[in-house]
Design an enzyme around this catalytic site. Structure first.
Site, PDB file in Angstrom:
ATOM      1  N   HIS A 165      40.467  -5.985 -20.024  1.00  0.00           N
ATOM      2  CA  HIS A 165      41.668  -5.591 -19.831  1.00  0.00           C
ATOM      3  C   HIS A 165      41.452  -5.965 -18.441  1.00  0.00           C
ATOM      4  CE1 HIS A 165      38.373  -1.797 -19.242  1.00  0.00           C
ATOM      5  NE2 HIS A 165      39.671  -1.481 -17.970  1.00  0.00           N
ATOM      6  N   ASP A 187      38.562  -5.792 -26.221  1.00  0.00           N
ATOM      7  CA  ASP A 187      39.338  -6.087 -25.038  1.00  0.00           C
ATOM      8  C   ASP A 187      37.724  -6.363 -24.197  1.00  0.00           C
ATOM      9  OD1 ASP A 187      39.207  -5.880 -22.205  1.00  0.00           O
ATOM     10  OD2 ASP A 187      38.896  -3.355 -22.647  1.00  0.00           O
ATOM     11  N   SER A 219      34.806  -0.168 -15.247  1.00  0.00           N
ATOM     12  CA  SER A 219      35.227  -0.773 -16.721  1.00  0.00           C
ATOM     13  C   SER A 219      34.520  -2.533 -16.822  1.00  0.00           C
ATOM     14  CB  SER A 219      36.651  -1.747 -16.739  1.00  0.00           C
ATOM     15  OG  SER A 219      37.599  -0.528 -17.383  1.00  0.00           O
TER      16      SER A 219
END
Ligand SMILES: *[C@@H]1O[C@H](CO)[C@@H](O)[C@H](O)[C@H]1NC(C)=O
Ligand SMILES: *[C@@H]1O[C@H](CO)[C@@H](O)[C@H](O)[C@H]1NC(C)=O
Ligand SMILES: *[C@@H]1O[C@H](CO)[C@@H](O)[C@H](O)[C@H]1NC(C)=O
Ligand SMILES: *[C@@H]1O[C@H](CO)[C@@H](O)[C@H](O)[C@H]1NC(C)=O
Length: 252
Positions: A71, A114, A208
């Protein structure tokens, strides 16, 4: 507001999840941790959007490859990778991303699978500040309450003047069934994910793609959460992706 309506709003808020890349460059970072020197986590990198500002974390898994979250990739944008720096915007060395390989099963609605591999434009030279990390091949069992390290850059206040040093927090694995209850029993937490932290210790926006480790083995990649520091964060489970990662590196 009537109590029932308030309860509904409260319950719904737990379902409002955010990915942990930056939406703007002034979000908070690691919650409840402390700053560390890059020598303590020489595998951590800063992924730069447009080559200019910190967007996501990542980890060095090979001389020429970096692991991050799928992502974190934005179409038609250029990324660079900064290695070997404890300060997010200076020091270390910048590399171009020559190739991005997003997991073919990545689902941008559910955040399943992911994970993404980046090939750098040249090989890194390893030393005390730049090194690779081993990936978990099921040796580390992610049992409830096992302690893990989450590492990343990020601002310590939502706005204003900030410390830009690398930070780390130690967080416990949270049992998957409990995490499923928290995030709603709608299969949001899949077999490709595990949960950890919450309660004042957590990752947040800007973390992230960064590594979750246990004793210098990477077990997870920071993926998403609901708010920061209240309920557990959700991580992509490395052991599930080990074969795909090895194969992808060999073929790239
Ligand atoms: C990044 O680059 C793209 C295309 O070159 C541009 O449209 C965009 O505004 C840039 N974003 C930032 C934050 O500089
Ligand atoms: C790789 O990218 C960096 C950063 O843009 C650049 O300084 C370096 O010269 C590049 N290396 C090669 C071999 O092209
Ligand atoms: C999510 O993936 C779908 C299908 O692969 C694509 O059409 C869509 O543009 C993506 N959405 C975002 C926000 O990237
Ligand atoms: C977390 O990192 C610190 C060093 O930064 C290390 O002393 C500790 O053992 C690590 N804990 C785990 C669970 O890996």
């Amino acid at each position: 507001m009537k109590p029932a309506a308030a309860l509904l709003v409260f319950l719904f808020s737990a379902y409002f999840v955010n990915s942990r890349r930056l939406y703007k460059p002034d979000h908070v970072g690691i919650i409840g941790g402390h700053s560390i020197a890059i020598e303590n986590a020489p595998y951590v990198v800063s992924l730069r959007l447009n080559g200019s500002y910190h967007w996501c974390g990542g980890s060095i898994i090979h001389e020429q490859f970096v692991l991050t979250a799928a992502h974190c990739m934005v179409p038609h944008r250029e990324f660079k990778v900064r290695v070997g720096a404890d300060k997010v915007d200076e020091g270390g060395k910048l590399y171009d991303v020559e190739k991005k390989i997003i997991h073919p099963k990545y689902n941008n609605l559910t955040s399943d699978y992911d994970i993404c591999i980046l090939k750098l434009n040249e090989s890194l030279s390893f030393g005390p500040k730049v090194n690779k990390i081993a990936l978990n091949d099921r040796k580390v069992k992610l049992r409830s309450r096992v302690m893990l390290n989450a590492t990343g850059w990020g601002y310590t206040q939502p706005e204003g003047k900030v410390s830009q040093y690398l930070r780390q927090v130690t967080i416990p694995v949270v049992e998957t069934f409990l995490c499923q209850l928290i995030y709603g029993l709608n299969n949001r937490i899949t077999h490709r994910m595990f949960c950890a932290g919450g309660n004042g210790k957590d990752t947040c926006s800007g973390d992230s793609g960064g590594p979750i480790t246990k004793d210098n083995i990477q077990v997870g990649v920071t993926s998403f959460g609901s708010g920061c520091g209240k309920i557990p964060g959700v991580y992509a489970k490395i052991s599930v992706f080990n074969k795909w990662i090895k194969k992808t590196i060999e073929e790239s």
